[in-house]
Enzyme design. Structure first.
Site, PDB file in Angstrom:
ATOM      1  N   CYS D  34      37.121  65.821  58.970  1.00 54.92           N
ATOM      2  CA  CYS D  34      37.266  65.448  60.374  1.00 54.92           C
ATOM      3  C   CYS D  34      36.968  63.976  60.599  1.00 54.92           C
ATOM      4  CB  CYS D  34      36.350  66.284  61.243  1.00 54.92           C
ATOM      5  SG  CYS D  34      36.815  68.008  61.213  1.00 54.92           S
ATOM      6  N   ASP D  36      33.998  62.364  60.299  1.00 52.98           N
ATOM      7  CA  ASP D  36      32.628  61.914  60.533  1.00 52.98           C
ATOM      8  C   ASP D  36      31.569  62.849  59.991  1.00 52.98           C
ATOM      9  OD1 ASP D  36      33.109  63.701  62.573  1.00 52.98           O
ATOM     10  OD2 ASP D  36      32.807  62.269  64.199  1.00 52.98           O
ATOM     11  N   CYS D  59      33.442  56.531  62.707  1.00 57.41           N
ATOM     12  CA  CYS D  59      33.972  55.398  63.457  1.00 57.41           C
ATOM     13  C   CYS D  59      32.856  54.582  64.090  1.00 57.41           C
ATOM     14  CB  CYS D  59      34.934  55.893  64.524  1.00 57.41           C
ATOM     15  SG  CYS D  59      34.134  56.870  65.787  1.00 57.41           S
ATOM     16  N   CYS D 103      32.144  61.779  69.692  1.00 56.52           N
ATOM     17  CA  CYS D 103      31.478  61.201  68.529  1.00 56.52           C
ATOM     18  C   CYS D 103      29.963  61.183  68.734  1.00 56.52           C
ATOM     19  CB  CYS D 103      31.947  59.775  68.266  1.00 56.52           C
ATOM     20  SG  CYS D 103      33.712  59.656  68.009  1.00 56.52           S
TER      21      CYS D 103
END
Ligand SMILES: Cc1ncc(COP(=O)(O)O)c(C=O)c1O
Ligand SMILES: Cc1ncc(COP(=O)(O)O)c(C=O)c1O
Lengths: 400, 144, 400, 144
Positions: D34, D36, D59, D103
């Site tokens: 995915c 992360d 990210c 995130c």
């Protein structure tokens, strides 16, 4: 011979990009040229300009920016609205209502759908070019999925009763699309009261650049994509955004809206003076379109006994740039469907002249034109086998 | 529309405009519905067209070709005039835009139609010349 | 802190309009702004420019100008070619062949057709991104109506064997469309030998303006309109022509073609140097795309153990503007379908970086970037829980 | 991507990078597929987080929120740390772009996951606090 001053009087065909508009566009070609989908600064700056432009256009019509989708022209907006609705609702029904005097972008799109099995009701208009809202109501059937009636006509300038039509559509729960390409920037548009689900716009009719348009799509209206591709325009219209064009469009629209009260009054007065003078100077002349419910800048005459292209050609020779609904101008065999739609016989429709004023039009150009136009019409009538030699001044409006 | 200088000249200053009174021959073709009509009148002496005049309702090229065609037949013998073609008229005008070529047919047809009337009246139709009137049966607009 | 010099290295996303191109466009906004459909001088002058631009574009690919249709972007061209063919031939068959690594403009268009009952074969590519022409041949069925394979890929730069695919399609009498949006201006295109029936172009990838494209349609190919409307583009694409944009596009294309031998060689050399330096400086790096059969300006790496958006962000901070196939960049959940298409596992695909050089790219910018990029990758790897602490320099290419 | 100055600061100069040796608690969430993964290690003394370190594959906002989250829990009592939400972390960073909010969940989840292991090991789960671990069963990515 000295070249005559050129007087551009075809603002319904296209308009020059305003200086203020070009100024905001210029840096976006070679300096701030980023792709709005890009991650880094140059791209994000473009994204910011795009967001701002969307807000500006939304503000011009009192919409939410999420309801504004940029396109490449008025034609694309019309195609998207109509073909998209047809695709989305074809299971519900296949009946579309439109008028006989729509722009080709609507007319030919509906004809394409007819070929694909849709049923189109082509509502007639009265002699002034008005669609009767009650006729819309009566045409609605259980399988009707869309009504598309333009806000203002591009040839004769007639402003249609779209608010009334919109409320009928709402009441009957039928989607309503209106082509506002000619109206935008000239008459106020407020989506909160208009009752339209989709509205088409084009930048180059309001002193923005060619090749940019927009479609307003009311929140909640399902409209499949016409252009599939990247995630641009909230996933609803692919293609790298024409940032310079969009920013120019938004700025032009905003200026047009803010100046509308003044410009509209000025143009309306000039237009009325011009109409009065021409009707007084040239016998056998008919004013096409609605006498008052018309775009501030639109004038459309028929001069009996003569043909439109030859009028244009002489006018061009004298420096005036106008347009006509004559068949010869378009290279087709029939004169304008709009002029036929308001009931003009072919031979009268052939002799039509459209004069559309603009921001730069000056009263003295128009008054000079009255004289030149009289001479041109007189000369062409002298040439015409249809013109009775003993003709006295009469009013064509009584004859048609 | 990109017209040649000759077209513009014949359009802005058309020659032979009008109607000859007591004309020896006269012909009208086209109709207002289609957007062009041309009427031609001729004065004929000893088998020669000594004068020609026209009136035209139509576009720029219809008017210019009318003017040029009347110029071209003046002083011509009848059978020479009968051989006038729209191509020759268009050429004399320095060419016409392709979509305008059909307009030039109007002038050819009007001249032929006037001459046909004259030939009939004076019993001049022969086996040798009758094919020259063939095209007249077609409507100018069918010939696009 | 002094702002770092901005180094734009995302020419596959979009390019700045060249000065020479902007110069020819400028007078067309506010001075020579006529509508090419108009009768008078201003309009006819626009018409003349349009005709000339069409000839120029035709010359760039050795086509007849009547085979060139201007559109609003590459996406429109792709949609028109594919949806138009589907509409024209749906009675003949409903099978389309394309690849797994097409641009979204082709990919999503084919997916839309799938939903409408068409059957799409999605050909796989090899690890270098190449479509196998024999696979195309084998996929052809009696009901196949279209093959659409891009000329060069926008992410990994791989140049597809379109000539071979074209000749197979000809032999089998199947229409062949190729998306040349990335290839045009970078590799020679000659329709006389290519065997393509339709080719898509976009101006903003070759130093022309955004919002302009073209579709080449071979003479005799029946393609219903995507945008119905006025008689523009020989009745095949309505909408007032974006004259400034089209003229700019033609000029940009012409310049690109005439400079191609020199530019291509220069970029290829710079590209190869850059690839070599980066591979030497940064361990666990993979070059994506074909080693030699690739666009002169395209570089695409995967850096193991780290994620692409964070690479972009740091590069942006240091002034380098690039792009990535990471999911996080696009806001989607999956990394680029192209990188998955060449067989990269998700975690490697996430760590990709696309660097696309351009006319203004200078060798020293790239050599400076090698140093900065090494530092960035090292820093991010230090942060990464996936990076083995005892990692020695190894070649990722052996692992993938 | 328009990140706030705080995000950029925590991204470019992340605090608490690394792994605590002999950590008292440790948690890893996310997966490479995915895009992360975050691993957090904690030093805990007398029910207080005295040190926290992280490693993150992901990210810019994943890294910045990791950095900020570890800052925010340092010196906190365990049950306070458990109340850390992704919203609070995002706020402390001056906000995140909407599509990046998910995130920030990664950091919240990683901290909770480390604490859950610690709570389990030390038998600290009670009826009062067990709901705080509820969200952990969901994959961070399902919570978009
Ligand atoms: C291969 C390819 N096809 C199509 C497109 C779409 O072009 P446009 O952005 O002009 O619609 C692009 C670029 O975005 C591309 O790289
Ligand atoms: C009423 C109306 N609709 C649509 C259009 C099409 O707009 P565009 O030329 O931007 O496609 C025009 C003008 O051409 C118009 O006047």
């Amino acid at each position: 011979m000295q070249k005559p001053k050129r007087v551009y009087l075809d603002h319904a065909a296209t308009t020059p990009v305003r200086k203020e508009v070009l100024d905001v566009m210029l840096p976006l070609f070679s300096e701030q040229f980023g792709n709005p989908s890009s991650f880094y600064q140059t791209g994000q700056e473009a994204q910011r300009l795009l967001t701002q432009a969307r807000q500006t256009v939304a503000d011009c019509i009192h919409a939410d920016p999420r309801e504004i989708f940029f396109t490449s022209c008025g034609t694309e907006s019309d195609n998207w609205a109509i073909k998209g609705t047809a695709e989305a609702l074809k299971k519900k029904g296949r009946h579309i209502i439109t008028s006989q005097i729509e722009h080709h972008a609507v007319l030919h799109t509906c004809q394409t759908l007819e070929k694909q099995g849709f049923d189109v009701t082509w509502l007639p208009v009265d002699t002034n070019g008005l669609v009767d809202p009650e006729a819309v109501r009566q045409a609605i059937r259980p399988d009707t999925i869309l009504v598309s009636i333009m806000m203002a006509n591009n040839e004769i300038g007639t402003i249609e009763p779209v608010e009334t039509i919109g409320s009928i559509c709402r009441e009957q729960k039928i989607l309503f699309h209106t082509d506002a390409v000619q109206a935008a920037g000239s008459v106020p548009i407020d989506v909160r009261t208009l009752g339209a689900d989709m509205i088409s716009f084009s930048a180059h009719k309001l002193y923005g650049p060619k090749g940019v348009g927009a479609l307003y799509v009311r929140k909640g209206v399902r409209l499949p994509n016409l252009l599939d591709g990247g995630a641009q325009e909230n996933n609803r219209r692919g293609g790298t955004e024409n940032v310079a064009g969009i920013v120019g469009f938004a700025h032009a629209f905003k200026l047009a809206v803010s100046e509308m009260p003044v410009t509209s009054q000025r143009l309306t007065m000039m237009r009325n003076d011009f109409i009065k003078s021409v009707m007084a100077a040239i016998p056998d002349t008919r004013l096409n379109g609605h006498p008052v419910q018309r775009l501030p800048n639109n004038v459309n005459f028929s001069f009996k006994y003569i043909e439109g292209e030859s009028i244009l050609l002489m006018l061009d020779h004298f420096g005036y740039e106008c347009s006509s609904g004559s068949a010869c101008t378009s290279g087709s065999l029939d004169p304008s469907h709009v002029l036929l739609g308001i009931g003009l016989p072919h031979e009268i429709a052939h002799g039509s002249l459209r004069v559309t004023l603009g921001r730069e039009t000056e009263a003295e150009d128009l008054s000079r034109m009255v004289g030149d136009l009289s001479k041109i019409v007189a000369r062409l009538r002298e040439l015409s086998p249809l013109y009775p030699a003993d003709r006295q001044q009469t009013d064509l409006n009584q004859h048609v | 529309m990109q017209y040649s200088d000759q077209v513009m000249d014949h359009f802005m200053n058309p020659r032979n405009v009008g109607e000859i009174e007591n004309a020896d021959a006269s012909g009208t073709v086209g109709n207002a519905k289609c957007g062009d009509i041309m009427k031609v009148t001729l004065k004929i002496e000893d088998g020669v067209i000594v004068d020609a005049k026209f009136k035209t309702f139509g576009c720029g090229s219809a008017i210019a070709t009318s003017s040029m065609a009347t110029e071209m037949i003046k002083g011509k013998k009848l059978d020479e005039a009968l051989r006038l073609t729209n191509k020759a008229v268009a050429e004399a005008l320095g060419g016409l835009p392709p979509i305008k070529m059909h307009c030039s047919l109007l002038a050819e047809q009007a001249v032929k139609s006037a001459l046909l009337a004259y030939y009939k009246e004076h019993d001049l139709i022969t086996d040798e010349n009758k094919h020259l009137f063939d095209k007249l049966d077609e409507d100018a607009h069918d010939a696009h």
